[in-house]
Design an enzyme around this catalytic site. Structure first.
Site, PDB file in Angstrom:
ATOM      1  N   GLU A  61       0.811  -1.215   0.000  1.00 32.14           N
ATOM      2  CA  GLU A  61       0.000   0.000   0.000  1.00 32.14           C
ATOM      3  C   GLU A  61       0.848   1.272   0.000  1.00 32.14           C
ATOM      4  OE1 GLU A  61      -3.337   0.245  -0.216  1.00 32.14           O
ATOM      5  OE2 GLU A  61      -3.607  -1.931  -0.293  1.00 32.14           O
ATOM      6  N   GLU A  70      -1.573   9.970   0.712  1.00 32.50           N
ATOM      7  CA  GLU A  70      -1.931   9.648  -0.667  1.00 32.50           C
ATOM      8  C   GLU A  70      -1.249  10.609  -1.633  1.00 32.50           C
ATOM      9  OE1 GLU A  70      -6.050   8.755  -3.172  1.00 32.50           O
ATOM     10  OE2 GLU A  70      -6.111   9.277  -1.054  1.00 32.50           O
ATOM     11  N   ASN A 108     -14.713   6.147   7.730  1.00 31.91           N
ATOM     12  CA  ASN A 108     -13.652   5.294   8.278  1.00 31.91           C
ATOM     13  C   ASN A 108     -12.865   6.017   9.371  1.00 31.91           C
ATOM     14  OD1 ASN A 108     -13.990   2.830   6.895  1.00 31.91           O
ATOM     15  ND2 ASN A 108     -13.021   3.678   5.066  1.00 31.91           N
TER      16      ASN A 108
END
Length: 208
Positions: A61, A70, A108
């Protein structure tokens, strides 16, 4: 409280030689206190296999723990679900992917924050500022979330369902059943390599 982890500091450094300084071994060990069943269940080999599976997936990831946030900033404002009654109090562009599992979306952050006793909905940036918090969010997903799979990642490993179920839980049809064989195979490659470092057999049921 003293916490130990089945992966040693030396092994961690061997697995992640080019990691960001943010991702500390000490932060990971501290985070395991939030989920004491992680890598302590099912005997020595299963515990090592679970640690390898977790580290393989977070390596995939984050490109070897190189990236904390990100990379594509253009999508930062895509992760606010305005239909949630609590909205996005930190701002619509503040729920982008952060940490070892690239935690994203306001719902989340809210769920992880509630589970960990942290104000992540209001202060999502804690995930990119505190190494222990970053690792805690990864372990929250690993130990409690089923995602598109049938088991949590933790239960997939300790239940003998194989590494493939961790891939299914994390990315489901995006990688499994021919969704993206290259990505799936990279996770498996990393898992095999980390199992070798830890001296444990990877077992079967690796690909999905």
């Amino acid at each position: 409280m003293s916490t130990t982890f089945v992966v040693t500091a030396a092994q961690f450094e061997q697995i992640f030689p080019e990691r960001s300084d943010f991702y500390t071994y000490e932060g990971l060990v501290a985070a395991t206190a939030s989920y004491p069943e992680f890598s302590t269940t099912g005997g020595a080999d299963v515990a090592l296999r679970e640690a390898a599976a977790f580290l393989a997936n977070v390596s995939h990831e984050t490109f070897g723990l190189k990236y904390v946030t990100e990379l594509n900033t253009a999508v930062y404002d895509h992760y606010c679900d305005p239909s949630q009654p609590y909205g996005c109090p930190a701002g619509v562009d503040q729920y982008y992917g952060r940490g070892p599992v690239q935690l994203s979306w306001n719902f989340n952050y809210k769920a992880a924050g509630e589970a960990l006793g942290l104000p992540l909905l209001e202060e999502p940036w804690l995930v990119e500022q505190d190494p222990t918090v970053a690792w805690q969010t990864a372990l929250w997903y690993w130990n409690t979330q089923v995602g598109p799979g049938s088991f949590t990642c933790h239960d997939g490993i300790i239940g003998g369902h194989g590494f493939r179920e961790t891939i299914r839980t994390i990315n489901g049809p995006l990688e499994c059943e021919g969704g993206n064989p290259r990505q799936m195979n990279n996770r498996v490659k990393l898992f095999r390599e980390i199992c070798e470092v830890l001296g444990v057999d990877p077992g079967d049921k690796l690909t999905c």
